[in-house]
Each structure stands twice: as C-alpha cells, then as structure tokens.
Design an enzyme around this catalytic site. Structure first.
Site, PDB file in Angstrom:
ATOM      1  N   THR A 126       0.817  -1.219   0.000  1.00 33.48           N
ATOM      2  CA  THR A 126       0.000   0.000   0.000  1.00 33.48           C
ATOM      3  C   THR A 126       0.851   1.271   0.000  1.00 33.48           C
ATOM      4  O   THR A 126       1.858   1.355   0.695  1.00 33.48           O
ATOM      5  CB  THR A 126      -0.921  -0.016   1.234  1.00 33.48           C
ATOM      6  OG1 THR A 126      -1.706  -1.201   1.181  1.00 33.48           O
ATOM      7  CG2 THR A 126      -1.836   1.200   1.273  1.00 33.48           C
ATOM      8  N   ARG A 269     -27.051 -10.034  33.399  1.00 35.21           N
ATOM      9  CA  ARG A 269     -27.532  -8.672  33.635  1.00 35.21           C
ATOM     10  C   ARG A 269     -29.032  -8.702  33.922  1.00 35.21           C
ATOM     11  O   ARG A 269     -29.799  -9.297  33.147  1.00 35.21           O
ATOM     12  CB  ARG A 269     -27.245  -7.814  32.392  1.00 35.21           C
ATOM     13  CG  ARG A 269     -27.852  -6.434  32.408  1.00 35.21           C
ATOM     14  CD  ARG A 269     -27.167  -5.536  33.400  1.00 35.21           C
ATOM     15  NE  ARG A 269     -27.619  -4.153  33.225  1.00 35.21           N
ATOM     16  CZ  ARG A 269     -27.564  -3.249  34.181  1.00 35.21           C
ATOM     17  NH1 ARG A 269     -27.068  -3.561  35.371  1.00 35.21           N
ATOM     18  NH2 ARG A 269     -27.975  -2.015  33.950  1.00 35.21           N
ATOM     19  N   GLU A 364      -6.386  -5.595   3.607  1.00 34.44           N
ATOM     20  CA  GLU A 364      -6.286  -6.709   2.651  1.00 34.44           C
ATOM     21  C   GLU A 364      -7.478  -6.698   1.671  1.00 34.44           C
ATOM     22  O   GLU A 364      -7.979  -7.747   1.267  1.00 34.44           O
ATOM     23  CB  GLU A 364      -6.148  -8.041   3.394  1.00 34.44           C
ATOM     24  CG  GLU A 364      -4.889  -8.029   4.257  1.00 34.44           C
ATOM     25  CD  GLU A 364      -4.356  -9.396   4.601  1.00 34.44           C
ATOM     26  OE1 GLU A 364      -4.600 -10.332   3.835  1.00 34.44           O
ATOM     27  OE2 GLU A 364      -3.667  -9.500   5.628  1.00 34.44           O
TER      28      GLU A 364
HETATM   29  N1  CAA Z   1      -3.963 -14.314  -8.162  1.00 32.61           N
HETATM   30  C1  CAA Z   1      -3.081 -14.247  -9.209  1.00 32.61           C
HETATM   31  N2  CAA Z   1      -3.154 -13.305 -10.192  1.00 32.61           N
HETATM   32  C2  CAA Z   1      -4.163 -12.397 -10.105  1.00 32.61           C
HETATM   33  C3  CAA Z   1      -5.107 -12.416  -9.048  1.00 32.61           C
HETATM   34  C4  CAA Z   1      -4.985 -13.423  -8.059  1.00 32.61           C
HETATM   35  N3  CAA Z   1      -5.830 -13.502  -7.028  1.00 32.61           N
HETATM   36  N4  CAA Z   1      -5.961 -11.405  -9.229  1.00 32.61           N
HETATM   37  C5  CAA Z   1      -5.593 -10.778 -10.344  1.00 32.61           C
HETATM   38  N5  CAA Z   1      -4.502 -11.380 -10.881  1.00 32.61           N
HETATM   39  C6  CAA Z   1      -3.831 -11.052 -12.131  1.00 32.61           C
HETATM   40  C7  CAA Z   1      -4.844 -11.043 -13.263  1.00 32.61           C
HETATM   41  O1  CAA Z   1      -5.019 -12.332 -13.792  1.00 32.61           O
HETATM   42  C8  CAA Z   1      -4.196 -10.112 -14.261  1.00 32.61           C
HETATM   43  O2  CAA Z   1      -3.211 -10.836 -14.958  1.00 32.61           O
HETATM   44  P1  CAA Z   1      -2.878 -10.532 -16.521  1.00 32.61           P
HETATM   45  O3  CAA Z   1      -2.177  -9.229 -16.560  1.00 32.61           O
HETATM   46  O4  CAA Z   1      -1.992 -11.662 -16.940  1.00 32.61           O
HETATM   47  O5  CAA Z   1      -4.182 -10.485 -17.234  1.00 32.61           O
HETATM   48  C9  CAA Z   1      -3.484  -9.107 -13.366  1.00 32.61           C
HETATM   49  O6  CAA Z   1      -3.339  -9.726 -12.085  1.00 32.61           O
HETATM   50  C10 CAA Z   1      -4.246  -7.832 -13.216  1.00 32.61           C
HETATM   51  O7  CAA Z   1      -5.515  -8.112 -12.669  1.00 32.61           O
HETATM   52  P2  CAA Z   1      -6.710  -7.080 -12.684  1.00 32.61           P
HETATM   53  O8  CAA Z   1      -6.912  -6.563 -14.058  1.00 32.61           O
HETATM   54  O9  CAA Z   1      -7.874  -7.734 -12.019  1.00 32.61           O
HETATM   55  O10 CAA Z   1      -6.121  -5.889 -11.787  1.00 32.61           O
HETATM   56  P3  CAA Z   1      -6.794  -4.534 -11.301  1.00 32.61           P
HETATM   57  O11 CAA Z   1      -5.781  -3.463 -11.388  1.00 32.61           O
HETATM   58  O12 CAA Z   1      -8.116  -4.333 -11.955  1.00 32.61           O
HETATM   59  O13 CAA Z   1      -6.992  -4.781  -9.721  1.00 32.61           O
HETATM   60  C11 CAA Z   1      -8.067  -5.465  -7.691  1.00 32.61           C
HETATM   61  C12 CAA Z   1      -7.753  -5.764  -9.176  1.00 32.61           C
HETATM   62  C13 CAA Z   1      -8.854  -6.674  -7.233  1.00 32.61           C
HETATM   63  C14 CAA Z   1      -8.911  -4.227  -7.511  1.00 32.61           C
HETATM   64  C15 CAA Z   1      -6.735  -5.337  -6.901  1.00 32.61           C
HETATM   65  O14 CAA Z   1      -6.058  -4.155  -7.216  1.00 32.61           O
HETATM   66  C16 CAA Z   1      -6.941  -5.386  -5.407  1.00 32.61           C
HETATM   67  O15 CAA Z   1      -7.096  -6.464  -4.829  1.00 32.61           O
HETATM   68  N6  CAA Z   1      -6.917  -4.212  -4.728  1.00 32.61           N
HETATM   69  C17 CAA Z   1      -6.908  -4.170  -3.284  1.00 32.61           C
HETATM   70  C18 CAA Z   1      -5.498  -4.153  -2.770  1.00 32.61           C
HETATM   71  C19 CAA Z   1      -5.396  -4.616  -1.346  1.00 32.61           C
HETATM   72  O16 CAA Z   1      -6.057  -5.571  -0.939  1.00 32.61           O
HETATM   73  N7  CAA Z   1      -4.543  -3.969  -0.586  1.00 32.61           N
HETATM   74  C20 CAA Z   1      -4.296  -4.334   0.793  1.00 32.61           C
HETATM   75  C21 CAA Z   1      -2.816  -4.506   1.015  1.00 32.61           C
HETATM   76  S1  CAA Z   1      -2.254  -5.318   2.454  1.00 32.61           S
HETATM   77  C22 CAA Z   1      -2.747  -4.428   3.791  1.00 32.61           C
HETATM   78  O17 CAA Z   1      -3.895  -4.120   3.855  1.00 32.61           O
HETATM   79  C23 CAA Z   1      -1.829  -3.969   4.903  1.00 32.61           C
HETATM   80  C24 CAA Z   1      -0.830  -4.867   5.452  1.00 32.61           C
HETATM   81  O18 CAA Z   1       0.066  -4.524   6.182  1.00 32.61           O
HETATM   82  C25 CAA Z   1      -0.905  -6.241   5.166  1.00 32.61           C
END
Ligand code: CAA
Length: 382
Positions: A126, A269, A364
């Site tokens: 992020t 309660r 996440e």
């Molecule tokens: N597994 C493997 N590959 C995947 C996948 C998965 N689950 N999901 C997508 N992909 C691949 C797709 O197949 C695609 O591949 P190609 O280029 O070969 O076609 C590529 O990734 C791009 O996929 P999208 O077109 O679906 O990507 P997008 O830009 O539209 O984004 C989204 C999709 C679901 C919105 C994604 O950006 C997302 O999950 N966003 C949220 C991010 C998130 O969860 N952030 C939290 C971070 S961690 C945290 O919170 C803090 C910490 O400390 C842990």
C-alpha cells in the site's frame, strides 16, 4: 457432506484456543491501551508451531492444511485481532507467499527463520496514492547493472517497524502498468530502507505495529526478486488470496466472541426484575448473531476446504472475507448496544471488538474491493 474435523484439525484448534484464551485474552486490554504486543508473545506463537503452521516440515513447519490454519486464526481472532493480524501478515502474506513464489535458495534462507520467530516478516504494497488501486503504485525499481535501485514510500505496513524481512513491490517499467511490477525480498536493515510509526492513533488494532516505510536509493541485488521481473502484481494478489482467508477466519472469531460475550451478559444482567435474556428483543439480537456466526463459519471453512482440494479460491475467499467481516461488524455493533453503558467502556471487551472489526472490513482489500472481485468472477471481464 462431512462437516467434522479431522483429529489433527481438532488438535490445532484446541491448542490455538488454549493459547488464545489463557495467554492472549487476559492481556488484550492492556496491549490495546499500551499500543503494542510483547515480542515474547510472538516467540511463544513460534514455539507452539503457529507461525510456521502451514509450511512443509522441511522448512520447520507443521504441514497444516488450510482448514487447520483457518481454525488457528479463528481462535486467535476470538481473543485479539492485533495478535491474529500479526500472524496473518507474517505467516500468510509473507511465508506462504515465499513458499509459493520463492526459488529453492530463497525458501531455504528465509522460511526456517520465519517459522522459528528469528525473523519477522512484513508486506509492503500500500502507498499514499495506491490503496485499493494497487497496480497504480508509484514506487520505482530502476535496473542498474545487477542491482535494482528502489525509490518510493509505503504506508500502513503491519509490523513494519519490527520486521526483519519485507516483501516490497515496486514498478520497474511503469509504462507497462501492472505488468512492470516486481516483488523483492528485502532485509529491513538494507541501507535506504527507512521506517517510522504511522502518524495518528488508530481506531482499532492498537496493539499492532503500523509503519510508514520510505525507500531512498535502496539497492537490492537482482537475486532478491521474488518470482520473475514483471510477476510482482500476481505475487501480490496471490499473497492476498492467502491473507484474506486469514482475515475472514479472524472476523469469524470476532463474531463468535461478540456472541459469547452477549450470551453471558444476557444471562447475568438483570433489569425489570429479570435477566435481560428473557426479553424478546435481546433474544432476537442473539438469534441473528448466532445465524450470522454459523453462516460465516460455513463460508470460511468451505473456502479453506476448497483451497485444500487445490481449487482456485479467489472468489470463495472474497465471499468469506466479505460475509465474515460484515457479520462481525454487525455483531460487534449489536453487542455494544446489548451491553448498554458497559459496552461503551473498555471495561468489557466488546468495545474493542467494535473498534477492531472496522479494520478487518478495510485491510487486505476493503469490502468494496471484495465485491468487485466477486462480481468480476460472476460477470467476466469485457
Ligand atoms: N492471483 C493471481 N493473479 C491475479 C489475481 C490473483 N488472485 N488477481 C488478479 N490477478 C492477475 C490477473 O489475472 C491479471 O493478470 P494478466 O495481466 O496476466 O491479465 C493481473 O493480475 C491484473 O488483474 P486485474 O486486471 O484484475 O487488476 P486490477 O488493477 O483491476 O486490480 C483489484 C484488481 C482486485 C482491484 C486489486 O487491485 C486489489 O485487490 N486491490 C486491493 C489491494 C489490497 O487488498 N490492498 C491491501 C494490502 S495489504 C494491507 O492491507 C496492509 C498490510 O500490512 C498487510
């Protein structure tokens, strides 16, 4: 359909329940007030075999299946979301990701140390301008000979200030958009890796460490690449498939804790000359909560079971995370109301559940993002 647990799954659950209730729950309020969890508690989780639970025995792990891991997260989440959150990042986002994408040398170097607690892991995705739209990250990786030079910043990095190892995502070819993203395994004492506490006080998860991380001309060797150059976005998303199941199971634990606390309160309660559990509005709240908990449990266990069958579970994990977090948020809100004035103070744990659960709806992948993932699987992409 067989809903029973195997003896080894039962064993993981009872071990996790004992640790969560006897060690974590009694100190949860103090950790929340102090804003940190003791490192000794993390070591205890390592010694009990939790941190490496799902890793193969050859890396010091327990060889757990996904159902066992979900049971462990559920029990930890029932006691404290910060502790469960720590383990989900360390074990699912970091260790399981390295197991899936790492080469043999990387697995041998890092997994045994992550398993025994010698190393703590964090996951740096992020950024200030790239939250839900992770592919738009601005951190760059510029190839210079046999090294990459990283520049950029990350926020909300769980365990970022205490971690020894970071999975860092950066774009090596921004014009290729997500196809230019690379994942790197970076020691946090690498020159140019700077970290500090996030500013402000969090609503919940106050015992978790949250870092703002800055990379200033940080040089990492090509050998630090996790997966191939350009695979980074897939590495990030597949790690989230592991992590989101952990969050879903943790949310189930929170919902169960809200139900447990509410039943206890409704039985003890007394108002209007009788226990408040005799009133139908209280009964209705408890019944809805119980139905939600059962639904969430079915979805979480189903997603874990499907994962154990080798099925691609992106959709099922998102459904489980969405439903379990929304259910737990409703349960926490109802539990506070049911406790009346007592629920409004940290004298009772429902106040913390109410604050913590908001985080599970956000991190996440927010509830909105889970809906997007589910809808894309339903409709396909045009
Ligand atoms: N597994 C493997 N590959 C995947 C996948 C998965 N689950 N999901 C997508 N992909 C691949 C797709 O197949 C695609 O591949 P190609 O280029 O070969 O076609 C590529 O990734 C791009 O996929 P999208 O077109 O679906 O990507 P997008 O830009 O539209 O984004 C989204 C999709 C679901 C919105 C994604 O950006 C997302 O999950 N966003 C949220 C991010 C998130 O969860 N952030 C939290 C971070 S961690 C945290 O919170 C803090 C910490 O400390 C842990």
């Amino acid at each position: 359909m067989d809903f029973s647990l195997t003896p080894s799954q039962e064993q993981v659950r009872s071990q996790a329940r004992a640790f969560a209730q006897e060690r974590v729950a009694p100190m949860a309020r103090e950790m929340d007030e102090r804003g940190a969890m003791p490192l000794a508690l993390i070591q205890e989780m390592a010694d009990l075999g939790f941190l490496g639970g799902p890793l193969p025995k050859e890396f010091g792990g327990g060889g757990w299946d996904a159902v066992s891991l979900a049971l462990c997260y559920e029990e930890l989440g029932r006691a404290d979301s910060s502790v469960r959150g720590f383990m989900t990042v360390h074990t699912s986002l970091v260790s399981q990701c390295i197991l899936q994408w790492g080469n043999e040398a990387q697995k041998r170097e890092y997994l045994p140390r992550l398993t025994c607690g010698q190393m703590i892991g964090c996951y740096c995705l992020t950024e200030p301008n790239a939250g839900s739209d992770a592919a738009s990250m601005e951190t760059t990786a510029t190839l210079d000979g046999d090294q990459y030079v990283l520049n950029g910043e990350k926020i909300w990095i769980t365990s970022g200030n205490i971690a020894h190892l970071a999975i860092v995502f950066a774009n090596a070819e921004p014009k290729l958009k997500h196809k230019g993203i690379c994942a790197f395994l970076v020691a946090t004492d690498t020159p140019g890796f700077r970290r500090e506490k996030m500013r402000g006080k969090e609503l919940g998860h106050r015992a978790s460490d949250h870092a703002h991380v800055v990379f200033e001309n940080m040089r990492v060797p090509k050998s630090a690449l996790l997966g191939a150059a350009g695979d980074g976005f897939k590495v990030a998303m597949s790690a989230l498939d592991h992590g989101r199941l952990g969050v879903a199971a943790g949310a189930l634990g929170v919902a169960q804790a809200c139900l447990d606390a509410s039943i206890e309160f409704a039985k003890t309660r007394r108002q209007f000359g009788q226990r408040i559990g005799n009133f139908e509005m209280i009964q209705s709240t408890l019944a809805d909560m119980a139905a939600g908990v059962d639904g969430a449990r079915m979805l979480v266990y189903r997603a874990a079971w499907l994962k154990d069958q080798g099925v691609k579970v992106t959709r099922d994990v998102s459904i489980a995370k969405l439903f379990a977090a929304e259910t737990a948020a409703q349960a926490a809100s109802d539990a506070v109301l049911l406790h009346g004035g007592r629920g409004y103070s940290n004298e009772y744990p429902v106040e913390r559940y109410y604050r913590d659960i908001k985080g599970l709806q956000i991190y996440e992948g927010t509830a909105h993002i889970q809906r997007i993932v589910i809808a894309r699987e339903l409709l396909g992409r045009e």
